[in-house]
Design an enzyme around this catalytic site. Structure first.
Site, mmCIF file in Angstrom:
data_model
loop_
_atom_site.group_PDB
_atom_site.id
_atom_site.type_symbol
_atom_site.label_atom_id
_atom_site.label_comp_id
_atom_site.label_asym_id
_atom_site.label_seq_id
_atom_site.Cartn_x
_atom_site.Cartn_y
_atom_site.Cartn_z
ATOM 1 N N ALA A 57 0.801 -1.227 0.000
ATOM 2 C CA ALA A 57 0.000 0.000 0.000
ATOM 3 C C ALA A 57 0.838 1.283 0.000
ATOM 4 C CB ALA A 57 -0.974 -0.022 1.181
ATOM 5 N N ASP A 242 -3.663 -2.615 4.237
ATOM 6 C CA ASP A 242 -3.918 -1.840 3.029
ATOM 7 C C ASP A 242 -4.982 -0.776 3.251
ATOM 8 O OD1 ASP A 242 -2.684 -3.088 0.220
ATOM 9 O OD2 ASP A 242 -2.628 -4.439 1.932
ATOM 10 N N LYS A 253 -3.737 -8.404 3.236
ATOM 11 C CA LYS A 253 -3.577 -9.525 2.316
ATOM 12 C C LYS A 253 -4.436 -10.714 2.729
ATOM 13 C CE LYS A 253 -1.662 -9.436 -0.640
ATOM 14 N NZ LYS A 253 -2.259 -9.050 -1.939
#
Length: 352
Positions: A57, A242, A253
């Site tokens: 990210a 993220d 993830k």
């Protein structure tokens, strides 16, 4: 901060600016080949993000910021009077490259704000803005590393997932930065890394980064995590993010949610490490986060790709971990333990 300064912190750099464009380390080729590709257009940078040449990210946000610089350079050369209109089109292309990582949209908004005040050649001011985003991320990584290391203390072992190091950030890392800082304090014996299917970021990238720093690491299959926790080898799971919702829910993830459930069952603690730019205050809970799904062909054997095949694949690349399963969220603005809407609101106050 110069590229030399970045390299002094990390043995590897995911992104390097040169006069010709943005040099991107193609992470799809690691660890076998270390290949930098130069992108000189905003569309090229967007493709590098979408194809996962660059990933993580914070690194995605930084790459997008440099992409705006490239777009502005080309647009101003074509039409000095109307370059901003063309750059807005480039920003839209960059924004579509990956939907889940909030750092992408945060960085693009920073660049849009910088662009608004520019008269004349936009490149010097926009390049300075992109460099600030890059440098600020590195500074945040170093701060988070120290804050997280203070929490881990004398930890025998930690388990990490995906790749959250210099390859995924402006340098040093988020979760892997905490691990680096803890190791450098002499307060950590071993790191365990999941392979992180289907792109194998743990197997290809994380253990490679740890090896560069000579930090002892053990790779394990994703499906071995529960057995590892039961063995008592790890006391913490340390991951990145993220997107973090305002209530502390975390998108990360795929597989992070599974690890959180397993950790809670086995009495292992879970730490999430991410810069404050990863917190999306406009997103109330994880239920509102758009989770990216990638091409099923990334999972399927070629045998099952024919038009007559009855076999499909579901390929979400992120999941959402409820705040109730998280013991600590570490940002450069401070640490939230047992995240909730109230504790996250306190963090927001500190970050202003």
């Amino acid at each position: 901060m110069s590229d030399h300064s970045f390299s002094a912190v990390s043995a590897v750099q995911a992104l390097k600016w040169s006069d010709g464009g943005l040099e991107v380390l193609d992470q799809r080729l690691l660890p076998g080949d270390v290949v930098y590709q130069i992108f000189d257009t905003a569309a090229g940078v967007a493709e590098a993000i979408a194809s996962m040449r660059v990933r993580g990210a914070p690194a995605i946000g930084i790459a997008a910021a440099y992409g705006v610089v490239l777009g502005a350079r080309a647009a101003y050369a074509r039409d000095p009077a109307h370059w901003k209109r063309a750059v807005e089109d480039d920003i839209a292309v960059l924004a579509r490259s990956r939907p889940t990582a909030v750092n992408l949209f945060w960085a693009l908004e920073r660049m849009r704000e910088a662009m608004a005040a520019i008269e004349g050649d936009p490149v010097p001011a926009l390049l300075a803005a992109a460099r600030r985003i890059h440098e600020d991320d590195l500074a945040a990584n170093l701060a988070m590393g120290e804050l997280g290391a203070a929490i881990l203390g004398g930890c025998k072992g930690v388990l990490t997932h995906c790749n959250t190091g210099a390859l995924a950030t402006g340098g040093y890392g988020t979760a892997l930065g905490v691990i680096r800082s803890t190791w450098r304090r002499g307060a950590l014996e071993r790191v365990y890394a999941t392979e992180t299917r289907p792109w194998s970021q743990g197997a290809r990238l994380t253990v490679w980064e740890l090896g560069q720093d000579r930090i002892p690491a053990t790779l394990l299959a994703d499906s071995a995590a529960a057995w590892l926790m039961k063995s008592g080898a790890v006391q913490w799971v340390v991951v990145g993010a993220d997107r973090i919702a305002a209530n502390g829910d975390v998108a990360n993830k795929i597989g992070t949610y599974s690890l959180a459930v397993l950790a809670r069952h086995h009495g292992v603690k879970l730490m999430v490490v991410a810069p404050i730019s990863t917190v999306d205050w406009a997103t109330a809970t994880g239920e509102d986060i758009v989770v990216e799904e990638r091409d099923p062909r990334e999972l399927l054997h070629p045998l099952f790709l024919g038009s007559d095949s009855v076999i499909g694949a579901w390929n979400p690349v992120f999941d959402v971990t409820p705040a109730a399963l998280i013991d600590a969220i570490v940002t450069e603005a401070g640490v939230v333990t047992n995240p909730s809407p109230d504790t996250m609101a306190t963090l927001r106050g500190k970050a202003r």
